[in-house]
Design an enzyme around this catalytic site. Structure first.
Site, short mmCIF file in Angstrom:
data_model
loop_
_atom_site.label_atom_id
_atom_site.label_comp_id
_atom_site.label_asym_id
_atom_site.label_seq_id
_atom_site.Cartn_x
_atom_site.Cartn_y
_atom_site.Cartn_z
N GLY B 208 0.80 -1.22 0.00
CA GLY B 208 0.00 0.00 0.00
C GLY B 208 0.83 1.27 0.00
O GLY B 208 1.98 1.27 -0.43
N LEU B 234 -4.34 -5.20 -5.35
CA LEU B 234 -3.25 -4.24 -5.19
C LEU B 234 -2.00 -4.88 -4.58
O LEU B 234 -2.07 -5.49 -3.52
CB LEU B 234 -3.74 -3.10 -4.28
CG LEU B 234 -2.74 -1.99 -4.00
CD1 LEU B 234 -2.49 -1.16 -5.24
CD2 LEU B 234 -3.25 -1.12 -2.86
N ASP B 235 -0.87 -4.74 -5.24
CA ASP B 235 0.42 -5.22 -4.73
C ASP B 235 0.47 -6.72 -4.50
O ASP B 235 1.33 -7.22 -3.78
CB ASP B 235 0.81 -4.50 -3.42
CG ASP B 235 0.91 -3.00 -3.60
OD1 ASP B 235 1.07 -2.55 -4.74
OD2 ASP B 235 0.83 -2.29 -2.59
N GLU B 236 -0.48 -7.44 -5.10
CA GLU B 236 -0.53 -8.89 -4.86
C GLU B 236 -0.21 -9.70 -6.11
O GLU B 236 -0.25 -10.92 -6.10
CB GLU B 236 -1.92 -9.31 -4.34
CG GLU B 236 -2.30 -8.71 -3.00
CD GLU B 236 -1.61 -9.40 -1.83
OE1 GLU B 236 -0.87 -10.39 -2.05
OE2 GLU B 236 -1.82 -8.96 -0.69
#
Lengths: 291, 291, 291, 291
Positions: B208, B234-236
């Site tokens: 994040g 997100l960011d995964e």
């Protein structure tokens, strides 16, 4: 064999900590000079030159240090007290007493024993405690006492009490060298000395159990290890040292674990050495490390 | 100037993927041989030799490749189809078309443009799109078209539609070079090509916003960067590449950010190069990277 | 304990080497397939696709490998001979026999013994030979035979003859783990197996004696270690692996030596492991290392 | 944009150097205190506490520094002169003037210009001089003057005289950013300021021309770069910084050069930054670097 400790005869390490203000460095260095010390290394850090916290580490050589220490301590009280500064001073020729707690894994344990035998860790090791017996012979071949404290069953309190009994008063800090038992909240209080752990991940990634499995599942390209002071919050204590190693898609979780063992023993060894040399200052959840 | 692409004339890259079984490598290499190709590099990986997934990348040289490709593709269909294997083949002399989305930060953007100019990235760059104008002159000095798509206000949909319109059909993949706008869930579908992001932390740590601030608060001793494919989470997304740099207690969050910029540009550049060279195979939330 | 060798049952490692030409990979993989092998890893390298040298390493699984080996070898002869290719094939479940020669330093020696005990080195260790006795007890605690061959006086030929007698026919390769005696030119011929050395510098910097002192004198900012095959030219043999560590102006030559020990043991361990796993191919003064 | 120089307003950097003796640190810190300075960082090093050389770097904050400097300098003269110590003091808000000499390669040159534009190098850049014109447009796009001084033919003295004329009195140090002309012995004297070079190898390995070709021929597994002060002996000057990158047998000399470019620009940038920040003290053929 020449060891660190021979070299450190008549060397004192002074740690100063408190609110930053103009003139602290001059006050401390003048104090060292008027007590006939010669500064060997000096490091300081302020987290904010205007109104922040100040941290200082001074190593100085002073012939006949032991005889002079009481006068130096009185001077420190008188000089630094009015400035609101805390301090502690140690004779670097007196090694800290370090206990190691281990389980079946031997990589961190043997690395510490071996570095100690080489004269690279300025500590004595009065005991190794393990809940297993597989490393007993290796430990004793280094001339170090080994105590087996099994911890079976759901109630670990008896085992923990036994460990506290062994440690209490006998050690200056404790190292968890891949010790796989959870210690109770009261353990830290009862032992009353700093406890250093090695966690087998790059914290704060993969907190908790089975970090190599989690790393494999997430598909990371680097694995890591983290050495930190133990606090009541699992894997959340102040970090002393971290490092990583490159891995590939072709490695299994087991391969990550094997590779990671080499990162773990290196990271823990550095953290232990720095702690033993009074290079680490804890401040809240952070560390200042003067390497 | 000699570029990667000159070198790659008449070179094909074949990616094969599917259930592992005995004889796949022999089948593929025999196919290459009977189509008059000479294997230059061959990598393969099986996540489990008994019943796992098999991944292979073969680069071969074949004179008059373009004329031969239809016959090779027919052969691939006929040979690999019955084995349940998927495949794709690319002519390595045809560069992929890469768009870059950026915001005010220039370090990742300029690094990509500069490596491209050196002939180190086998791509063309039909456009750079930014929601700011500060990098326009720099981008155009490389001879690359620059489009400004501002994204003010709460409703980003108009801006995003404009971006999709620019990209659609014109590019083979998109790079978010520290692009600071959140893209909607539908963006990936509408663009229809892979999107590569650089996250300014060692994922999964500090997912994040504001990772450098979080890193400072946690007191880590290394900071990192992660390049990954963008997915809806997100960011995964699947990680392509990661790296770290050492930091100290004396560095502010701003210092971490400045130091981290050099890690980010290196990590993103490697990820982009590997993607452009067809070295990365996505498999679920993982990547197989044949470097 | 699961070791590498259990995992490697019925796995063969095939090394192929010779003039590059179209179709070699297909010929080899077809041969493996028709002998009922399933390729696990395949690496190849050509130093020049047009008229250069070709190197290949194939690991394949073949049930009942031992029974099948004679037929496979006959097929290799028939298939690769006409192509002018050399080959060798090894059963990966048969560990190589490794002797270690050491002097007083224990860091490389113990690291190898410890990694071997962990099951990370696919070798047996029939003997450790030293011209000193200080490591005898440690070596024997690992269950490894220790032989003391003193080498005093100007004439080392008797000692060397003793060493050759111990090694001859009993080992597949020899590791010099900081062995501080110069071996004669005839030693290599008489022993007749590869000899791997660790040099305590980043070769070709600081060839010869006292590299840490020379590094201090030159004021370098990194120190290194190099593992290489021993040839008749001192420190000039083919390099297998190298690595470095950062140092500072504040470190003495003794500090460099202490820090360097950790680089040495890591570099030597990797070189030994790769050699033991048939990952290293010598070619003139170079190595091809398939990691 | 906030730059280093804004941050450094009213900060002085004091370098002290001379024979070690008891009480120097106290004398210096007392001097800073009585001149109303607050020490921000202090580093010192003695190459031998008994009779060696002492080196110290002190950064202190002093409101209205410029007005106070003459008095501080007089105090330094009076205090440190009798102790046999040399000193220099600089106002950290006054950037050093740095000239860059370059040839056709742009990687080191552009990296320095770009870091300067980001505010990460506390210097001004009055000029870039090159014996080629290919980088002129890039340099001028950064707002930096570019001078073309061609150097054809066997006699380079006219070209060198032209360069000296441009530099003399206009710069505080000179950076050779892969400048491929040999400078004459008299150049250093005539220019009269420090000259920093980047050599494209890990010195002392591969001194002289074509280090990447030599590295390929030797078969090293790491390549490096070294930034050093230029002296009359080619590639023999005091080393400021070094670093390395991993390479493989599969890389050509050209690949090593391409990979090495990234090491070179990073190493040179760090060396330049440390020099510009007065972190480097030359002592014979060594450097003390307080990072």
């Amino acid at each position: 064999m020449t060891t660190h400790l021979d070299v450190r005869r008549d060397h004192a390490c002074l740690i100063v900590h408190g609110p930053d203000r103009s003139g602290i460095v001059a006050a401390v260095t003048a104090l060292v000079a008027r007590n006939e010390g010669n500064i060997v290394t000096l490091d300081q850090y302020s987290d904010n030159p205007e109104g922040g916290e100040f941290f200082q580490r001074v190593v100085f050589h002073r012939p006949d240090l032991q005889a002079a220490l009481p006068a130096i301590e009185a001077d420190l009280d008188e000089t630094l007290g009015p400035l609101g500064l805390e301090w502690r001073i140690t004779d670097q020729s007196i090694p800290k007493r370090m206990a190691i707690l281990a389980s079946t894994s031997d990589h961190c344990l043997l690395e510490l024993l071996w570095r100690h035998r080489r004269g690279e860790l300025p500590v004595t090791i009065p005991m190794v405690i393990s809940n297993h017996t597989n490393t007993a012979e290796d430990v004793r071949s280094f001339g170090i006492p080994f105590f087996h404290v099994p911890s079976q069953g759901p109630d670990k309190s008896a085992a923990e009490a036994k460990i506290v009994e062994l440690l209490k008063g006998n050690v200056d800090f404790v190292v968890l060298a891949r010790y796989m038992q959870i210690l109770s909240d009261s353990f830290l209080d009862e032992v009353g000395v700093p406890v250093i752990n090695i966690h087998h991940s790059f914290l704060p990634a993969f907190i908790g159990a089975a970090p190599y499995r989690k790393a494999k599942e997430r598909g990371v390209k680097l694995i890591g290890a983290t050495s930190h002071y133990v606090t009541e919050d699992l894997d959340e204590g102040p970090i002393i040292e971290q490092d990583v190693a490159r891995v590939t898609h072709a490695m299994t979780a087991g391969d990550l674990q094997a590779r990671g063992a080499y990162v773990e023993r290196a990271v823990l060894s550095r953290a232990v050495q720095w702690h033993a040399e009074d290079r680490v200052i804890r401040h809240g959840n952070h560390t200042i490390v003067f390497t």
